[in-house]
Design a protein around this motif. Structure first.
Motif, PDB file in Angstrom:
ATOM      1  N   PRO A 184     -67.832 -80.605  92.367  1.00  0.00           N
ATOM      2  CA  PRO A 184     -69.275 -80.335  92.322  1.00  0.00           C
ATOM      3  C   PRO A 184     -69.752 -79.433  93.454  1.00  0.00           C
ATOM      4  CG  PRO A 184     -68.893 -82.489  93.289  1.00  0.00           C
ATOM      5  CD  PRO A 184     -67.535 -81.956  92.903  1.00  0.00           C
ATOM      6  N   PHE A 185     -68.892 -78.565  93.927  1.00  0.00           N
ATOM      7  CA  PHE A 185     -69.264 -77.620  94.983  1.00  0.00           C
ATOM      8  C   PHE A 185     -68.307 -76.438  94.931  1.00  0.00           C
ATOM      9  CE2 PHE A 185     -66.957 -81.307  96.816  1.00  0.00           C
ATOM     10  CZ  PHE A 185     -65.718 -80.711  97.023  1.00  0.00           C
ATOM     11  N   GLY A 186     -68.655 -75.398  95.665  1.00  0.00           N
ATOM     12  CA  GLY A 186     -67.806 -74.219  95.753  1.00  0.00           C
ATOM     13  C   GLY A 186     -67.597 -73.822  97.196  1.00  0.00           C
ATOM     14  N   TRP A 187     -66.880 -72.733  97.387  1.00  0.00           N
ATOM     15  CA  TRP A 187     -66.684 -72.141  98.713  1.00  0.00           C
ATOM     16  C   TRP A 187     -67.403 -70.806  98.752  1.00  0.00           C
ATOM     17  CZ3 TRP A 187     -61.014 -72.462 100.921  1.00  0.00           C
ATOM     18  CH2 TRP A 187     -60.690 -73.810 101.162  1.00  0.00           C
ATOM     19  N   LEU A 188     -68.368 -70.689  99.644  1.00  0.00           N
ATOM     20  CA  LEU A 188     -68.974 -69.397  99.932  1.00  0.00           C
ATOM     21  C   LEU A 188     -68.118 -68.730 101.002  1.00  0.00           C
ATOM     22  CD1 LEU A 188     -71.301 -67.275  99.895  1.00  0.00           C
ATOM     23  CD2 LEU A 188     -72.413 -68.679 101.647  1.00  0.00           C
ATOM     24  N   GLY A 189     -67.552 -67.587 100.680  1.00  0.00           N
ATOM     25  CA  GLY A 189     -66.678 -66.903 101.623  1.00  0.00           C
ATOM     26  C   GLY A 189     -67.165 -65.510 101.953  1.00  0.00           C
ATOM     27  N   ILE A 190     -66.951 -65.113 103.203  1.00  0.00           N
ATOM     28  CA  ILE A 190     -67.254 -63.737 103.586  1.00  0.00           C
ATOM     29  C   ILE A 190     -66.050 -63.133 104.302  1.00  0.00           C
ATOM     30  CG2 ILE A 190     -69.716 -64.285 103.853  1.00  0.00           C
ATOM     31  CD1 ILE A 190     -69.305 -63.775 106.885  1.00  0.00           C
ATOM     32  N   GLU A 234     -76.773 -64.213  96.515  1.00  0.00           N
ATOM     33  CA  GLU A 234     -78.016 -63.609  97.003  1.00  0.00           C
ATOM     34  C   GLU A 234     -78.848 -64.583  97.830  1.00  0.00           C
ATOM     35  OE1 GLU A 234     -77.081 -63.722  93.790  1.00  0.00           O
ATOM     36  OE2 GLU A 234     -76.320 -61.661  93.613  1.00  0.00           O
ATOM     37  N   ASP A 235     -78.576 -65.873  97.701  1.00  0.00           N
ATOM     38  CA  ASP A 235     -79.323 -66.867  98.468  1.00  0.00           C
ATOM     39  C   ASP A 235     -78.903 -66.903  99.936  1.00  0.00           C
ATOM     40  OD1 ASP A 235     -80.568 -67.662  96.105  1.00  0.00           O
ATOM     41  OD2 ASP A 235     -79.068 -69.214  95.687  1.00  0.00           O
ATOM     42  N   TRP A 236     -77.770 -66.279 100.242  1.00  0.00           N
ATOM     43  CA  TRP A 236     -77.189 -66.386 101.576  1.00  0.00           C
ATOM     44  C   TRP A 236     -77.169 -65.011 102.259  1.00  0.00           C
ATOM     45  CZ3 TRP A 236     -75.129 -70.723 104.100  1.00  0.00           C
ATOM     46  CH2 TRP A 236     -75.083 -71.895 103.340  1.00  0.00           C
ATOM     47  N   SER A 237     -78.020 -64.848 103.237  1.00  0.00           N
ATOM     48  CA  SER A 237     -77.919 -63.660 104.082  1.00  0.00           C
ATOM     49  C   SER A 237     -76.750 -63.854 105.045  1.00  0.00           C
ATOM     50  CB  SER A 237     -79.213 -63.446 104.873  1.00  0.00           C
ATOM     51  OG  SER A 237     -79.382 -64.492 105.823  1.00  0.00           O
ATOM     52  N   ASP A 238     -76.289 -62.780 105.649  1.00  0.00           N
ATOM     53  CA  ASP A 238     -75.218 -62.891 106.644  1.00  0.00           C
ATOM     54  C   ASP A 238     -75.642 -63.801 107.791  1.00  0.00           C
ATOM     55  OD1 ASP A 238     -73.750 -61.185 105.101  1.00  0.00           O
ATOM     56  OD2 ASP A 238     -73.858 -59.474 106.477  1.00  0.00           O
ATOM     57  N   GLU A 239     -76.873 -63.647 108.229  1.00  0.00           N
ATOM     58  CA  GLU A 239     -77.364 -64.454 109.343  1.00  0.00           C
ATOM     59  C   GLU A 239     -77.344 -65.938 108.996  1.00  0.00           C
ATOM     60  OE1 GLU A 239     -81.274 -64.810 112.303  1.00  0.00           O
ATOM     61  OE2 GLU A 239     -81.290 -63.435 110.586  1.00  0.00           O
ATOM     62  N   MET A 240     -77.758 -66.280 107.773  1.00  0.00           N
ATOM     63  CA  MET A 240     -77.730 -67.677 107.340  1.00  0.00           C
ATOM     64  C   MET A 240     -76.303 -68.213 107.330  1.00  0.00           C
ATOM     65  SD  MET A 240     -80.445 -67.578 104.161  1.00  0.00           S
ATOM     66  CE  MET A 240     -79.899 -69.189 103.571  1.00  0.00           C
ATOM     67  N   PHE A 241     -75.377 -67.386 106.849  1.00  0.00           N
ATOM     68  CA  PHE A 241     -73.978 -67.834 106.796  1.00  0.00           C
ATOM     69  C   PHE A 241     -73.451 -68.123 108.196  1.00  0.00           C
ATOM     70  CE2 PHE A 241     -69.455 -67.291 107.098  1.00  0.00           C
ATOM     71  CZ  PHE A 241     -68.989 -68.005 106.011  1.00  0.00           C
ATOM     72  N   TRP A 242     -73.626 -67.184 109.123  1.00  0.00           N
ATOM     73  CA  TRP A 242     -73.097 -67.379 110.482  1.00  0.00           C
ATOM     74  C   TRP A 242     -73.720 -68.610 111.145  1.00  0.00           C
ATOM     75  CZ3 TRP A 242     -68.806 -65.118 110.862  1.00  0.00           C
ATOM     76  CH2 TRP A 242     -68.570 -63.816 110.431  1.00  0.00           C
ATOM     77  N   ASP A 243     -75.034 -68.804 110.946  1.00  0.00           N
ATOM     78  CA  ASP A 243     -75.689 -69.971 111.528  1.00  0.00           C
ATOM     79  C   ASP A 243     -75.097 -71.267 110.974  1.00  0.00           C
ATOM     80  OD1 ASP A 243     -77.312 -68.394 113.064  1.00  0.00           O
ATOM     81  OD2 ASP A 243     -79.071 -68.548 111.759  1.00  0.00           O
ATOM     82  N   GLU A 244     -74.849 -71.281 109.671  1.00  0.00           N
ATOM     83  CA  GLU A 244     -74.299 -72.489 109.058  1.00  0.00           C
ATOM     84  C   GLU A 244     -72.866 -72.728 109.509  1.00  0.00           C
ATOM     85  OE1 GLU A 244     -74.399 -75.970 107.154  1.00  0.00           O
ATOM     86  OE2 GLU A 244     -76.110 -74.600 107.392  1.00  0.00           O
ATOM     87  N   LEU A 245     -72.071 -71.669 109.613  1.00  0.00           N
ATOM     88  CA  LEU A 245     -70.691 -71.828 110.075  1.00  0.00           C
ATOM     89  C   LEU A 245     -70.660 -72.415 111.481  1.00  0.00           C
ATOM     90  CD1 LEU A 245     -67.649 -71.362 109.609  1.00  0.00           C
ATOM     91  CD2 LEU A 245     -67.953 -69.065 110.582  1.00  0.00           C
TER      92      LEU A 245
END
Length: 392
Positions: A184-190, A234-245
């Motif tokens: 019930p989840f995925g991996w958001l990867g950059i 599209e829901d995830w900006s780069d800044e949001m991703f880095w903050d969450e990581l």
């Protein structure tokens, strides 16, 4: 056209089997639905077990691992601010190689080019005929290529064409059983042109969800965070991703993290899947056509490689010694290892992720399991043995 083995699927599993057959004097043609450029544009993880490295060597494939690969003697698992390093070398005497799957595929293509082995790209409307007859009649693969309907008569078919390919569906529904678990989840990867935060992979369990810190080379990093499957890229900006990581990994690593613009961003769903049997007459399934694991534990490509090993050994015995026993036993042999890698991938996924029904009790069990790993050498050894790869 006529060949001994028709390989459907030009990813790493199909290309590796083709090279092994070529080296053994077995005629094989590889059919691939996509263009070569498309295949090489796919971004995939690349933690390679020693068994796969040995197969590449056996297939005579020159690689660029001496320049682009990173031998890893261990990995880090963290929980909140705590972490434990699993020392592969100490527990198994060996390591894994971090080398992108795309680079493995490129090396395999180059090897096929060098020996003139045939690979047909942009093949469509593949139809498998008579595969279920395990006798002297052989079988046929029909397909469309360059606007023309063509066919290949062959002794055997290797279905290396992935979960959505036609090979598995050529086995009648009443002759196969499928086991599946969709997560019930995925991996958001950059992917970012930044130095890795650590010289080894970091698998992180946090109250906010799973995270993974990985790399491609000294200036190219791959990072992931667990996310709901309802999320969009599209829901995830780069800044949001880095903050969450940063929130999900220990502070000493978060403080050392170098960020930058993403050059690729995607959300991958997670699933576990096994098809039984992995053969039907003269048709043999390998890799994602037969089974899928979540990427936790890095078993996808490596389990495909073990399939290729078992199938190639069977083909070699058949053509060089007239002995088809190993081919007849292929599914039973391969599935024993497949289910062991399924177990390990499920265990890693359950240990490190937050499921929707994770309650305080489950959370405490995760904490206890990490502490068990941190304090019990035998538990670390079990993880290390599975991670570097079970024997073929």
């Amino acid at each position: 056209m006529r060949t001994q083995v028709c390989i459907i699927g030009g990813g790493p599993a199909g290309l590796l089997l083709g090279q092994l057959c070529h080296r053994a004097g077995i005629d094989a043609i590889v059919l691939e639905r996509r263009s070569r450029e498309h295949v090489l544009s796919r971004i995939r993880a690349g933690v390679l077990e020693q068994g796969l490295l040995r197969l590449l060597d056996e297939a005579g494939v020159p690689t660029r691992m001496d320049r682009l690969g990173y031998p890893h003697d261990g990995t880090v698992m963290s929980f909140a601010e705590g972490e434990v390093r699993i020392d592969f070398k100490a527990h198994t005497g060996t390591s894994v190689m971090v080398y992108g799957q795309t680079e493995v595929t490129r090396d395999l293509y180059d090897a096929r080019d060098a020996c003139g082995a045939p690979t047909l790209h942009e093949v469509d409307e593949v139809e498998i005929v008579n595969a279920g007859f395990d006798d002297a009649r052989g079988c046929t693969v029909r397909f469309t290529h360059e606007g023309t309907r063509k066919q290949i008569a062959c002794d055997y078919i290797a279905g290396c064409d992935g979960f959505h390919g036609p090979s598995r569906h050529a086995i009648p529904a009443d002759k196969r059983r499928e086991f599946e678990r969709v997560y019930p989840f995925g991996w958001l990867g950059i992917l970012s042109e930044t130095p890795p935060v650590h010289h080894e992979l970091i698998y992180a369990n946090s109250e906010r969800g799973f995270a993974l810190c990985s790399m491609r080379n000294e200036r190219l990093s791959r990072y992931y965070v667990q996310c709901p499957m309802t999320d969009r890229v599209e829901d995830w900006s780069d800044e949001m991703f880095w903050d969450e990581l940063r929130r999900r990994i220990p502070s000493r690593h978060a403080d050392a993290l170098e960020t930058g613009p993403s050059i690729e961003k995607s959300i991958a769903p997670l699933r576990s899947f096994v098809c039984e049997p992995m053969q039907y007459g003269r048709l043999f399934l390998a890799g994602d056509a037969a089974h899928i694991v979540p990427p936790t534990g890095a078993k996808g490509l490596n389990t495909a490689a073990s399939d290729v090993h078992y199938l190639f050994q069977g083909l070699k015995a058949r053509y060089q010694h007239g002995d088809a026993a190993a081919l007849h036993a292929y599914s039973e042999t391969a599935l024993k290892r497949v289910w062991k890698t399924q177990r390990f991938s499920w265990w890693m996924t359950k240990l490190l992720h937050q499921f929707p029904d994770t309650d305080d009790y489950e959370r405490r069990l995760q904490v206890a399991e990490i502490e068990h790993l941190a304090t019990i050498p035998e538990a670390q050894a079990t993880l290390a043995i599975n991670y570097v790869g079970l024997p073929y």
